[in-house]
Motif scaffolding. Structure first.
Motif, PDB file in Angstrom:
ATOM      1  N   VAL A 104       0.853  -1.181   0.000  1.00 28.21           N
ATOM      2  CA  VAL A 104       0.000   0.000   0.000  1.00 28.21           C
ATOM      3  C   VAL A 104       0.895   1.238   0.000  1.00 28.21           C
ATOM      4  O   VAL A 104       1.771   1.371   0.855  1.00 28.21           O
ATOM      5  N   PRO A 105       0.721   2.157  -0.972  1.00 25.10           N
ATOM      6  CA  PRO A 105       1.590   3.341  -1.030  1.00 25.10           C
ATOM      7  C   PRO A 105       1.337   4.281   0.136  1.00 25.10           C
ATOM      8  O   PRO A 105       0.227   4.363   0.657  1.00 25.10           O
ATOM      9  N   ASP A 106       2.392   4.993   0.546  1.00 28.67           N
ATOM     10  CA  ASP A 106       2.259   5.948   1.648  1.00 28.67           C
ATOM     11  C   ASP A 106       1.350   7.109   1.269  1.00 28.67           C
ATOM     12  O   ASP A 106       0.571   7.586   2.089  1.00 28.67           O
ATOM     13  N   ASP A 107       1.467   7.579   0.032  1.00 30.51           N
ATOM     14  CA  ASP A 107       0.654   8.688  -0.452  1.00 30.51           C
ATOM     15  C   ASP A 107      -0.207   8.183  -1.600  1.00 30.51           C
ATOM     16  O   ASP A 107       0.244   8.105  -2.741  1.00 30.51           O
ATOM     17  N   MET A 108      -1.444   7.831  -1.279  1.00 29.93           N
ATOM     18  CA  MET A 108      -2.332   7.234  -2.279  1.00 29.93           C
ATOM     19  C   MET A 108      -2.601   8.182  -3.452  1.00 29.93           C
ATOM     20  O   MET A 108      -2.558   7.781  -4.610  1.00 29.93           O
ATOM     21  N   LEU A 109      -2.893   9.451  -3.157  1.00 29.86           N
ATOM     22  CA  LEU A 109      -3.237  10.396  -4.218  1.00 29.86           C
ATOM     23  C   LEU A 109      -2.056  10.666  -5.137  1.00 29.86           C
ATOM     24  O   LEU A 109      -2.198  10.728  -6.357  1.00 29.86           O
ATOM     25  N   ALA A 110      -0.871  10.838  -4.552  1.00 31.55           N
ATOM     26  CA  ALA A 110       0.318  11.096  -5.362  1.00 31.55           C
ATOM     27  C   ALA A 110       0.626   9.899  -6.258  1.00 31.55           C
ATOM     28  O   ALA A 110       0.975  10.053  -7.432  1.00 31.55           O
ATOM     29  N   THR A 111       0.478   8.703  -5.715  1.00 31.82           N
ATOM     30  CA  THR A 111       0.730   7.495  -6.498  1.00 31.82           C
ATOM     31  C   THR A 111      -0.278   7.364  -7.625  1.00 31.82           C
ATOM     32  O   THR A 111       0.063   6.998  -8.760  1.00 31.82           O
ATOM     33  N   TRP A 112      -1.535   7.670  -7.334  1.00 37.13           N
ATOM     34  CA  TRP A 112      -2.587   7.647  -8.366  1.00 37.13           C
ATOM     35  C   TRP A 112      -2.235   8.614  -9.494  1.00 37.13           C
ATOM     36  O   TRP A 112      -2.341   8.281 -10.675  1.00 37.13           O
ATOM     37  N   GLU A 113      -1.798   9.817  -9.128  1.00 36.52           N
ATOM     38  CA  GLU A 113      -1.432  10.814 -10.131  1.00 36.52           C
ATOM     39  C   GLU A 113      -0.245  10.346 -10.964  1.00 36.52           C
ATOM     40  O   GLU A 113      -0.203  10.548 -12.184  1.00 36.52           O
ATOM     41  N   GLN A 114       0.740   9.718 -10.322  1.00 29.29           N
ATOM     42  CA  GLN A 114       1.913   9.225 -11.046  1.00 29.29           C
ATOM     43  C   GLN A 114       1.522   8.157 -12.058  1.00 29.29           C
ATOM     44  O   GLN A 114       2.018   8.142 -13.190  1.00 29.29           O
ATOM     45  N   ARG A 115       0.609   7.266 -11.660  1.00 21.99           N
ATOM     46  CA  ARG A 115       0.171   6.209 -12.576  1.00 21.99           C
ATOM     47  C   ARG A 115      -0.615   6.798 -13.748  1.00 21.99           C
ATOM     48  O   ARG A 115      -0.456   6.369 -14.894  1.00 21.99           O
ATOM     49  N   LYS A 116      -1.474   7.766 -13.464  1.00 17.05           N
ATOM     50  CA  LYS A 116      -2.221   8.434 -14.538  1.00 17.05           C
ATOM     51  C   LYS A 116      -1.266   9.140 -15.494  1.00 17.05           C
ATOM     52  O   LYS A 116      -1.434   9.086 -16.718  1.00 17.05           O
ATOM     53  N   ARG A 117      -0.262   9.788 -14.931  1.00 12.99           N
ATOM     54  CA  ARG A 117       0.686  10.539 -15.761  1.00 12.99           C
ATOM     55  C   ARG A 117       1.441   9.606 -16.698  1.00 12.99           C
ATOM     56  O   ARG A 117       1.614   9.903 -17.885  1.00 12.99           O
ATOM     57  N   ALA A 118       1.886   8.475 -16.165  1.00 14.16           N
ATOM     58  CA  ALA A 118       2.614   7.506 -16.994  1.00 14.16           C
ATOM     59  C   ALA A 118       1.698   6.872 -18.031  1.00 14.16           C
ATOM     60  O   ALA A 118       2.065   6.737 -19.210  1.00 14.16           O
ATOM     61  N   GLU A 119       0.490   6.518 -17.597  1.00 10.98           N
ATOM     62  CA  GLU A 119      -0.470   5.853 -18.491  1.00 10.98           C
ATOM     63  C   GLU A 119      -0.881   6.753 -19.655  1.00 10.98           C
ATOM     64  O   GLU A 119      -0.970   6.310 -20.798  1.00 10.98           O
ATOM     65  N   LYS A 120      -1.101   8.019 -19.362  1.00 15.50           N
ATOM     66  CA  LYS A 120      -1.562   8.954 -20.391  1.00 15.50           C
ATOM     67  C   LYS A 120      -0.419   9.738 -21.046  1.00 15.50           C
ATOM     68  O   LYS A 120      -0.659  10.599 -21.882  1.00 15.50           O
ATOM     69  N   ARG A 121       0.818   9.448 -20.613  1.00 21.23           N
ATOM     70  CA  ARG A 121       2.010  10.090 -21.175  1.00 21.23           C
ATOM     71  C   ARG A 121       1.925  11.608 -21.073  1.00 21.23           C
ATOM     72  O   ARG A 121       2.220  12.334 -22.020  1.00 21.23           O
ATOM     73  N   ARG A 122       1.537  12.064 -19.902  1.00 15.77           N
ATOM     74  CA  ARG A 122       1.434  13.500 -19.682  1.00 15.77           C
ATOM     75  C   ARG A 122       2.805  14.089 -19.378  1.00 15.77           C
ATOM     76  O   ARG A 122       3.619  13.461 -18.703  1.00 15.77           O
ATOM     77  N   THR A 123       3.045  15.291 -19.868  1.00 21.21           N
ATOM     78  CA  THR A 123       4.328  15.941 -19.661  1.00 21.21           C
ATOM     79  C   THR A 123       4.242  17.119 -18.704  1.00 21.21           C
ATOM     80  O   THR A 123       5.262  17.642 -18.268  1.00 21.21           O
ATOM     81  N   SER A 124       3.030  17.564 -18.391  1.00 23.92           N
ATOM     82  CA  SER A 124       2.839  18.706 -17.506  1.00 23.92           C
ATOM     83  C   SER A 124       1.892  18.346 -16.376  1.00 23.92           C
ATOM     84  O   SER A 124       0.991  17.516 -16.550  1.00 23.92           O
ATOM     85  N   ALA A 125       2.091  18.982 -15.243  1.00 26.44           N
ATOM     86  CA  ALA A 125       1.178  18.788 -14.111  1.00 26.44           C
ATOM     87  C   ALA A 125      -0.233  19.239 -14.457  1.00 26.44           C
ATOM     88  O   ALA A 125      -1.208  18.797 -13.845  1.00 26.44           O
ATOM     89  N   LEU A 126      -0.364  20.108 -15.462  1.00 22.28           N
ATOM     90  CA  LEU A 126      -1.666  20.673 -15.813  1.00 22.28           C
ATOM     91  C   LEU A 126      -2.420  19.853 -16.853  1.00 22.28           C
ATOM     92  O   LEU A 126      -3.606  20.104 -17.093  1.00 22.28           O
ATOM     93  N   ASP A 127      -1.750  18.885 -17.470  1.00 25.22           N
ATOM     94  CA  ASP A 127      -2.407  18.080 -18.504  1.00 25.22           C
ATOM     95  C   ASP A 127      -3.614  17.348 -17.933  1.00 25.22           C
ATOM     96  O   ASP A 127      -3.536  16.739 -16.862  1.00 25.22           O
ATOM     97  N   GLY A 128      -4.728  17.409 -18.656  1.00 22.42           N
ATOM     98  CA  GLY A 128      -5.914  16.650 -18.265  1.00 22.42           C
ATOM     99  C   GLY A 128      -6.871  17.376 -17.343  1.00 22.42           C
ATOM    100  O   GLY A 128      -7.921  16.840 -17.003  1.00 22.42           O
ATOM    101  N   ILE A 129      -6.535  18.596 -16.928  1.00 21.76           N
ATOM    102  CA  ILE A 129      -7.468  19.369 -16.096  1.00 21.76           C
ATOM    103  C   ILE A 129      -8.491  20.028 -17.026  1.00 21.76           C
ATOM    104  O   ILE A 129      -8.118  20.810 -17.896  1.00 21.76           O
ATOM    105  N   PRO A 130      -9.781  19.715 -16.862  1.00 23.72           N
ATOM    106  CA  PRO A 130     -10.786  20.247 -17.792  1.00 23.72           C
ATOM    107  C   PRO A 130     -10.870  21.768 -17.768  1.00 23.72           C
ATOM    108  O   PRO A 130     -10.888  22.391 -16.710  1.00 23.72           O
ATOM    109  N   ASP A 131     -10.934  22.368 -18.964  1.00 24.75           N
ATOM    110  CA  ASP A 131     -11.041  23.823 -19.066  1.00 24.75           C
ATOM    111  C   ASP A 131     -12.366  24.337 -18.531  1.00 24.75           C
ATOM    112  O   ASP A 131     -12.469  25.493 -18.119  1.00 24.75           O
ATOM    113  N   ARG A 132     -13.409  23.500 -18.566  1.00 21.86           N
ATOM    114  CA  ARG A 132     -14.748  23.974 -18.220  1.00 21.86           C
ATOM    115  C   ARG A 132     -15.068  23.903 -16.729  1.00 21.86           C
ATOM    116  O   ARG A 132     -16.194  24.180 -16.331  1.00 21.86           O
ATOM    117  N   MET A 133     -14.110  23.517 -15.916  1.00 24.31           N
ATOM    118  CA  MET A 133     -14.336  23.574 -14.474  1.00 24.31           C
ATOM    119  C   MET A 133     -14.594  25.014 -14.060  1.00 24.31           C
ATOM    120  O   MET A 133     -14.124  25.947 -14.708  1.00 24.31           O
TER     121      MET A 133
END
Length: 202
Positions: A104-133
């Motif tokens: 079990v990871p120590d930081d669940m949210l950070a680990t989730w974000e890291q997996r999403k970043r690798a899976e979606k090949r994101r290069t920026s922390a801002l990638d994937g944040i919806p503009d319409r929020m």
């Protein structure tokens, strides 16, 4: 475990798309306003805290999912089984500490974000944040993402710009573990109650 009412919902959507003129003419694009509205009504039901309202509003949101899947199925693109399979596969892949042998990871949210970043090949922390929020929700998301990605940016807190001051409050809410948007909604509701009370007192 069988889910007969889910199957019934799919059949109802089949019928509506064939026999109801309004349902038959809808597109993904035309349904967007309803999707947004139903999502917000789910939020209101959650905050109201009544199961009856939540069941109803979740049903309305589920209808939107079924509707979009039915449109795509008629066009031979994908169906609701593909939607369900995709999200189930994603959840399994992103929880190797549950479905695999990882600790079990120590930081669940950070680990989730890291997996999403690798899976979606994101290069920026801002990638994937919806503009319409909403601006406040987006501010909170940007602040949280930058923190999880280790991008340190100093916020302007001493100036006269109102936007910067609101952004600083969003950062303060994040630091306290408070949902800024939810906090403002609660404050607005309290204000509304006071206004109604004042009107009744006149």
């Amino acid at each position: 475990m069988p889910h007969p009412h889910l199957d019934r919902l799919i059949e109802v959507m089949h019928t509506l798309r064939r026999q109801c003129p309004w349902d038959a003419e809808q597109t993904h694009e035309s349904l967007v306003p309803y999707l947004v509205e139903e999502t917000l009504e789910v939020v209101e039901a959650v905050e109201a805290g009544t199961d009856g309202a939540l069941v109803e509003e979740l049903g309305d949101l589920l209808l939107q999912v079924a509707f979009h899947a039915e449109i795509a199925a008629q066009q031979g693109r994908f169906d609701i089984e593909d939607v369900a399979r995709g999200i189930a596969d994603k959840l399994v892949a992103r929880h190797p500490h549950v479905f695999g042998s990882e600790p079990v990871p120590d930081d669940m949210l950070a680990t989730w974000e890291q997996r999403k970043r690798a899976e979606k090949r994101r290069t920026s922390a801002l990638d994937g944040i919806p503009d319409r929020m909403s601006a406040l929700t987006r501010a909170a998301k940007v602040i949280a993402r930058s923190e999880r990605h280790g991008v340190a940016v100093q916020l302007e807190t001493d100036g006269d710009d109102l936007g910067d001051r609101i952004l600083a409050l969003a950062a303060e809410a994040h630091a306290r573990g408070v949902d800024a948007e939810q906090a403002v909604r609660a404050a607005v509701r309290r204000l509304e109650q006071r206004i109604v009370a004042a009107e009744l007192a006149d």
